[in-house]
Design a protein around this motif. Structure first.
Motif, PDB file in Angstrom:
ATOM      1  N   SER A   1       0.839  -1.197   0.000  1.00  0.00           N
ATOM      2  CA  SER A   1       0.000   0.000   0.000  1.00  0.00           C
ATOM      3  C   SER A   1       0.878   1.252   0.000  1.00  0.00           C
ATOM      4  O   SER A   1       1.922   1.285   0.657  1.00  0.00           O
ATOM      5  N   PRO A   2       0.446   2.296  -0.690  1.00  0.00           N
ATOM      6  CA  PRO A   2       1.211   3.547  -0.633  1.00  0.00           C
ATOM      7  C   PRO A   2       1.160   4.189   0.761  1.00  0.00           C
ATOM      8  O   PRO A   2       1.916   5.104   1.046  1.00  0.00           O
ATOM      9  N   TYR A   3       0.287   3.697   1.630  1.00  0.00           N
ATOM     10  CA  TYR A   3       0.143   4.244   2.982  1.00  0.00           C
ATOM     11  C   TYR A   3       0.869   3.412   4.050  1.00  0.00           C
ATOM     12  O   TYR A   3       0.758   3.693   5.239  1.00  0.00           O
ATOM     13  N   PHE A   4       1.603   2.377   3.630  1.00  0.00           N
ATOM     14  CA  PHE A   4       2.295   1.486   4.552  1.00  0.00           C
ATOM     15  C   PHE A   4       3.156   2.270   5.541  1.00  0.00           C
ATOM     16  O   PHE A   4       3.838   3.219   5.165  1.00  0.00           O
ATOM     17  N   LYS A   5       3.114   1.827   6.807  1.00  0.00           N
ATOM     18  CA  LYS A   5       3.934   2.427   7.868  1.00  0.00           C
ATOM     19  C   LYS A   5       4.953   1.392   8.339  1.00  0.00           C
ATOM     20  O   LYS A   5       4.601   0.265   8.682  1.00  0.00           O
ATOM     21  N   GLU A   6       6.208   1.798   8.380  1.00  0.00           N
ATOM     22  CA  GLU A   6       7.308   0.898   8.743  1.00  0.00           C
ATOM     23  C   GLU A   6       7.123   0.227  10.099  1.00  0.00           C
ATOM     24  O   GLU A   6       7.595  -0.881  10.310  1.00  0.00           O
ATOM     25  N   VAL A   7       6.431   0.886  11.025  1.00  0.00           N
ATOM     26  CA  VAL A   7       6.239   0.297  12.352  1.00  0.00           C
ATOM     27  C   VAL A   7       5.563  -1.074  12.260  1.00  0.00           C
ATOM     28  O   VAL A   7       5.775  -1.935  13.108  1.00  0.00           O
TER      29      VAL A   7
END
Length: 134
Positions: free
Chosen positions: A72-78
């Motif tokens: 997803s373009p909204y992916f969060k590394e956490v």
């Protein structure tokens, strides 16, 4: 009034039957564990009004599927950390149960705080104080 096929309470009950639920005293013991990521899915206004579990990550429920999906373009590394235990929570355990069931369907391993933040506070879990909105 429209008759629903499934009530919200039934959806929560079904989700709880197939996900891992963490009891409040058990999560209180893990609050400082670097291998545990506590994720607060409550609305930002709830966090501002009532405080938050120290070190918890805020991830609004409406975005969580996109934030955990590495494509997803909204992916969060956490959410891309390996060998971490993710425990999601809301105020009472309903929203987090539904969220974790959905994430489990996606292949993301997580648990939820069975009775939510309200019980966390009642049982003496540490709380970062409420904050005034910007």
């Amino acid at each position: 009034m429209t008759q629903l096929k499934t009530s919200a309470a039934q959806m929560v009950q079904s989700a709880r039957a197939r996900i891992e639920e963490v009891e409040t005293p058990d999560l209180i013991k893990l609050v400082d564990d670097p291998n545990v990521v506590i994720v607060d899915i409550r609305d930002i206004r709830e966090r501002q009004r009532t405080g938050a579990i120290p070190g918890s990550v805020h991830a609004p429920r409406g975005m969580i599927e996109f934030w955990v999906d590495p494509d997803s373009p909204y992916f969060k590394e956490v959410f891309g950390q390996q060998d971490k235990k993710y425990v999601f929570h809301c105020a009472s355990g309903w929203r987090s149960a539904l969220t974790v069931a959905t994430l489990q369907d996606m292949g993301f391993d997580a648990a939820h705080l069975r009775e939510g933040f309200s019980t966390w506070v009642e049982q003496g879990g540490p709380v970062d104080p409420a904050q005034k909105p910007d």
